[in-house]
Scaffold this motif. Structure first.
Motif, PDB file in Angstrom:
ATOM      1  N   ILE A 135       0.857  -1.188   0.000  1.00 45.98           N
ATOM      2  CA  ILE A 135       0.000   0.000   0.000  1.00 45.98           C
ATOM      3  C   ILE A 135       0.895   1.241   0.000  1.00 45.98           C
ATOM      4  CG2 ILE A 135      -1.827   1.278   1.175  1.00 45.98           C
ATOM      5  CD1 ILE A 135      -2.614  -1.354   2.569  1.00 45.98           C
ATOM      6  N   TYR A 136       0.684   2.104  -0.996  1.00 49.08           N
ATOM      7  CA  TYR A 136       1.517   3.291  -1.173  1.00 49.08           C
ATOM      8  C   TYR A 136       0.640   4.524  -1.346  1.00 49.08           C
ATOM      9  CZ  TYR A 136       5.084  -0.193  -2.132  1.00 49.08           C
ATOM     10  OH  TYR A 136       5.942  -1.269  -2.035  1.00 49.08           O
ATOM     11  N   ARG A 137       1.200   5.678  -0.947  1.00 48.69           N
ATOM     12  CA  ARG A 137       0.553   6.983  -1.163  1.00 48.69           C
ATOM     13  C   ARG A 137       1.590   7.954  -1.677  1.00 48.69           C
ATOM     14  NH1 ARG A 137      -3.075   9.608   3.179  1.00 48.69           N
ATOM     15  NH2 ARG A 137      -3.207  10.930   1.410  1.00 48.69           N
ATOM     16  N   PRO A 138       1.168   8.928  -2.490  1.00 55.22           N
ATOM     17  CA  PRO A 138       2.127   9.950  -2.929  1.00 55.22           C
ATOM     18  C   PRO A 138       2.743  10.649  -1.712  1.00 55.22           C
ATOM     19  CG  PRO A 138       0.100  10.090  -4.203  1.00 55.22           C
ATOM     20  CD  PRO A 138      -0.147   9.105  -3.100  1.00 55.22           C
ATOM     21  N   ALA A 139       4.026  10.931  -1.794  1.00 52.04           N
ATOM     22  CA  ALA A 139       4.739  11.544  -0.675  1.00 52.04           C
ATOM     23  C   ALA A 139       4.184  12.919  -0.324  1.00 52.04           C
ATOM     24  CB  ALA A 139       6.227  11.646  -0.987  1.00 52.04           C
ATOM     25  N   ASP A 140       3.596  13.612  -1.298  1.00 51.79           N
ATOM     26  CA  ASP A 140       3.053  14.946  -1.028  1.00 51.79           C
ATOM     27  C   ASP A 140       1.573  14.913  -0.654  1.00 51.79           C
ATOM     28  OD1 ASP A 140       2.119  14.168  -3.493  1.00 51.79           O
ATOM     29  OD2 ASP A 140       2.589  16.065  -4.499  1.00 51.79           O
ATOM     30  N   ALA A 141       1.038  13.731  -0.385  1.00 50.36           N
ATOM     31  CA  ALA A 141      -0.371  13.601   0.009  1.00 50.36           C
ATOM     32  C   ALA A 141      -0.584  14.229   1.384  1.00 50.36           C
ATOM     33  CB  ALA A 141      -0.781  12.135   0.047  1.00 50.36           C
ATOM     34  N   PRO A 142      -1.792  14.754   1.631  1.00 47.68           N
ATOM     35  CA  PRO A 142      -2.057  15.328   2.954  1.00 47.68           C
ATOM     36  C   PRO A 142      -1.976  14.257   4.048  1.00 47.68           C
ATOM     37  CG  PRO A 142      -4.033  15.384   1.568  1.00 47.68           C
ATOM     38  CD  PRO A 142      -2.917  14.848   0.736  1.00 47.68           C
ATOM     39  N   ALA A 143      -1.780  14.707   5.256  1.00 45.82           N
ATOM     40  CA  ALA A 143      -1.685  13.782   6.387  1.00 45.82           C
ATOM     41  C   ALA A 143      -2.975  12.984   6.528  1.00 45.82           C
ATOM     42  CB  ALA A 143      -1.411  14.563   7.670  1.00 45.82           C
ATOM     43  N   ALA A 144      -2.834  11.719   6.841  1.00 44.14           N
ATOM     44  CA  ALA A 144      -3.986  10.838   7.018  1.00 44.14           C
ATOM     45  C   ALA A 144      -3.612   9.762   8.025  1.00 44.14           C
ATOM     46  CB  ALA A 144      -4.390  10.206   5.690  1.00 44.14           C
ATOM     47  N   ASP A 145      -4.626   9.109   8.575  1.00 46.95           N
ATOM     48  CA  ASP A 145      -4.397   8.031   9.531  1.00 46.95           C
ATOM     49  C   ASP A 145      -4.067   6.761   8.753  1.00 46.95           C
ATOM     50  OD1 ASP A 145      -4.726   5.849  11.344  1.00 46.95           O
ATOM     51  OD2 ASP A 145      -5.873   7.175  12.658  1.00 46.95           O
ATOM     52  N   TRP A 146      -2.824   6.332   8.812  1.00 50.71           N
ATOM     53  CA  TRP A 146      -2.377   5.191   8.025  1.00 50.71           C
ATOM     54  C   TRP A 146      -3.022   3.888   8.483  1.00 50.71           C
ATOM     55  CZ3 TRP A 146       3.513   5.676   6.604  1.00 50.71           C
ATOM     56  CH2 TRP A 146       3.700   6.817   5.840  1.00 50.71           C
ATOM     57  N   ASP A 147      -3.351   3.763   9.773  1.00 51.27           N
ATOM     58  CA  ASP A 147      -4.032   2.560  10.247  1.00 51.27           C
ATOM     59  C   ASP A 147      -5.409   2.436   9.599  1.00 51.27           C
ATOM     60  OD1 ASP A 147      -1.809   2.210  11.819  1.00 51.27           O
ATOM     61  OD2 ASP A 147      -2.813   2.653  13.714  1.00 51.27           O
ATOM     62  N   TRP A 148      -6.137   3.554   9.533  1.00 52.28           N
ATOM     63  CA  TRP A 148      -7.459   3.550   8.888  1.00 52.28           C
ATOM     64  C   TRP A 148      -7.319   3.175   7.422  1.00 52.28           C
ATOM     65  CZ3 TRP A 148     -11.446   7.810  10.399  1.00 52.28           C
ATOM     66  CH2 TRP A 148     -11.593   7.853  11.794  1.00 52.28           C
ATOM     67  N   ILE A 149      -6.314   3.750   6.757  1.00 52.89           N
ATOM     68  CA  ILE A 149      -6.107   3.460   5.332  1.00 52.89           C
ATOM     69  C   ILE A 149      -5.787   1.985   5.125  1.00 52.89           C
ATOM     70  CG2 ILE A 149      -4.554   3.866   3.375  1.00 52.89           C
ATOM     71  CD1 ILE A 149      -4.440   6.806   4.259  1.00 52.89           C
ATOM     72  N   GLU A 150      -4.929   1.436   5.959  1.00 53.88           N
ATOM     73  CA  GLU A 150      -4.590   0.018   5.807  1.00 53.88           C
ATOM     74  C   GLU A 150      -5.805  -0.865   6.044  1.00 53.88           C
ATOM     75  OE1 GLU A 150      -1.371  -3.400   7.112  1.00 53.88           O
ATOM     76  OE2 GLU A 150      -1.305  -1.468   8.140  1.00 53.88           O
ATOM     77  N   ALA A 151      -6.589  -0.576   7.069  1.00 53.29           N
ATOM     78  CA  ALA A 151      -7.783  -1.383   7.343  1.00 53.29           C
ATOM     79  C   ALA A 151      -8.773  -1.309   6.184  1.00 53.29           C
ATOM     80  CB  ALA A 151      -8.447  -0.916   8.636  1.00 53.29           C
ATOM     81  N   ALA A 152      -9.019  -0.107   5.673  1.00 56.46           N
ATOM     82  CA  ALA A 152      -9.989   0.063   4.578  1.00 56.46           C
ATOM     83  C   ALA A 152      -9.485  -0.561   3.286  1.00 56.46           C
ATOM     84  CB  ALA A 152     -10.293   1.542   4.369  1.00 56.46           C
ATOM     85  N   THR A 153      -8.185  -0.562   3.069  1.00 48.30           N
ATOM     86  CA  THR A 153      -7.624  -1.159   1.859  1.00 48.30           C
ATOM     87  C   THR A 153      -7.639  -2.676   1.940  1.00 48.30           C
ATOM     88  OG1 THR A 153      -6.210   0.777   1.547  1.00 48.30           O
ATOM     89  CG2 THR A 153      -5.598  -1.211   0.354  1.00 48.30           C
ATOM     90  N   ARG A 154      -7.298  -3.207   3.090  1.00 46.66           N
ATOM     91  CA  ARG A 154      -7.254  -4.667   3.246  1.00 46.66           C
ATOM     92  C   ARG A 154      -8.659  -5.292   3.254  1.00 46.66           C
ATOM     93  NH1 ARG A 154      -2.261  -5.030   2.098  1.00 46.66           N
ATOM     94  NH2 ARG A 154      -0.718  -4.479   3.642  1.00 46.66           N
ATOM     95  N   ARG A 155      -9.617  -4.608   3.869  1.00 44.95           N
ATOM     96  CA  ARG A 155     -10.996  -5.125   3.963  1.00 44.95           C
ATOM     97  C   ARG A 155     -11.958  -3.981   3.673  1.00 44.95           C
ATOM     98  NH1 ARG A 155     -12.357 -10.405   4.472  1.00 44.95           N
ATOM     99  NH2 ARG A 155     -14.343  -9.355   4.575  1.00 44.95           N
ATOM    100  N   PRO A 156     -12.586  -3.944   2.506  1.00 48.78           N
ATOM    101  CA  PRO A 156     -13.541  -2.875   2.205  1.00 48.78           C
ATOM    102  C   PRO A 156     -14.721  -2.812   3.179  1.00 48.78           C
ATOM    103  CG  PRO A 156     -12.944  -4.063   0.210  1.00 48.78           C
ATOM    104  CD  PRO A 156     -12.343  -4.815   1.359  1.00 48.78           C
ATOM    105  N   ASP A 157     -15.018  -3.936   3.847  1.00 50.44           N
ATOM    106  CA  ASP A 157     -16.108  -3.947   4.821  1.00 50.44           C
ATOM    107  C   ASP A 157     -15.630  -3.659   6.242  1.00 50.44           C
ATOM    108  OD1 ASP A 157     -14.719  -6.314   5.160  1.00 50.44           O
ATOM    109  OD2 ASP A 157     -16.473  -7.616   4.984  1.00 50.44           O
ATOM    110  N   ALA A 158     -14.383  -3.238   6.399  1.00 51.58           N
ATOM    111  CA  ALA A 158     -13.840  -2.913   7.720  1.00 51.58           C
ATOM    112  C   ALA A 158     -14.694  -1.822   8.372  1.00 51.58           C
ATOM    113  CB  ALA A 158     -12.395  -2.451   7.605  1.00 51.58           C
ATOM    114  N   THR A 159     -15.014  -2.018   9.651  1.00 56.89           N
ATOM    115  CA  THR A 159     -15.885  -1.090  10.363  1.00 56.89           C
ATOM    116  C   THR A 159     -15.281  -0.762  11.721  1.00 56.89           C
ATOM    117  OG1 THR A 159     -17.783  -2.120   9.274  1.00 56.89           O
ATOM    118  CG2 THR A 159     -18.240  -0.725  11.177  1.00 56.89           C
ATOM    119  N   ILE A 160     -15.073   0.513  11.977  1.00 60.16           N
ATOM    120  CA  ILE A 160     -14.539   0.948  13.271  1.00 60.16           C
ATOM    121  C   ILE A 160     -15.593   0.636  14.343  1.00 60.16           C
ATOM    122  CG2 ILE A 160     -13.716   2.912  14.625  1.00 60.16           C
ATOM    123  CD1 ILE A 160     -12.873   4.190  11.949  1.00 60.16           C
ATOM    124  N   CYS A 161     -15.171   0.013  15.419  1.00 66.44           N
ATOM    125  CA  CYS A 161     -16.121  -0.440  16.443  1.00 66.44           C
ATOM    126  C   CYS A 161     -15.528  -0.253  17.845  1.00 66.44           C
ATOM    127  CB  CYS A 161     -16.473  -1.915  16.208  1.00 66.44           C
ATOM    128  SG  CYS A 161     -15.078  -3.056  16.414  1.00 66.44           S
TER     129      CYS A 161
END
Length: 185
Positions: free
Chosen positions: A35-61
């Motif tokens: 999983i990669y993002r452009p280096a100039d991308a705005p700050a984001a929560d990488w844990d959220w991105i990894e969860a959403a990328t690995r499982r599209p049905d991932a749900t914060i609980c």
């Protein structure tokens, strides 16, 4: 900004190896394996991105959702993510606690929110569903977490009828919530 996986590189006119070279050159940040993002991308929560990328049905609980809804002061040591029971739990590098929820109630109280700084969306349970889950799993989470979240939710103007409607559909939930509501109101 766009999150990339090697399988998506051809969509941008690059090969997998050119994506790896660009990441090595600092043009892309490696969020996690594959999983990669452009280096100039705005700050984001990488844990959220990894969860959403690995499982599209991932749900914060659970505790993570309570913290998002500002119903607890507890800071979770890992991102709590629910997936349907029987689904494969992906290997992740992030601090993610995967939880399996019953398929027939998985979508109850589920919504999606955008991940700030990303084009991705991730599922999250409503405050009512999250409080009901805290009561349902009180043996694992602790008895105080659900009670304190319920108190804070009521202070913010929560409607008990909405909570009971969800609690009725989840096992081992309605009676403890009714007792707590009786004590708190």
């Amino acid at each position: 900004m766009e999150t990339l996986q090697p399988k998506d590189a051809s969509r941008l006119g690059m090969s997998k190896s050119s994506l790896y070279r660009a990441a090595h050159a600092g043009e892309y940040d490696r969020i996690a394996r594959g999983i990669y993002r452009p280096a100039d991308a705005p700050a984001a929560d990488w844990d959220w991105i990894e969860a959403a990328t690995r499982r599209p049905d991932a749900t914060i609980c659970l505790t993570s959702a309570l913290a998002y809804h500002d119903l607890t002061d507890t800071i979770p040591d890992a991102l709590d993510i629910a997936i349907p029971r029987g689904a494969r739990i992906p290997a992740t590098g992030a601090a993610i606690a995967w939880h399996s929820f019953a398929k027939d109630t998985f979508d109850l109280g589920r919504d999606t929110i955008p991940i700030p700084g990303s084009e991705l969306r991730i599922g999250i349970y409503s405050p009512e569903r999250t409080i009901a889950d805290a009561f349902r799993l009180r043996g694992d989470l602790g008895y105080e977490l659900g009670r304190d979240a319920l108190r804070e939710w009521l202070r913010h103007g929560g409607k008990p009828a909405q909570l009971i409607a969800i609690a009725t559909r989840l096992p081992r939930t309605k009676q403890p919530i009714l007792q707590a509501l009786d004590l708190l109101t």
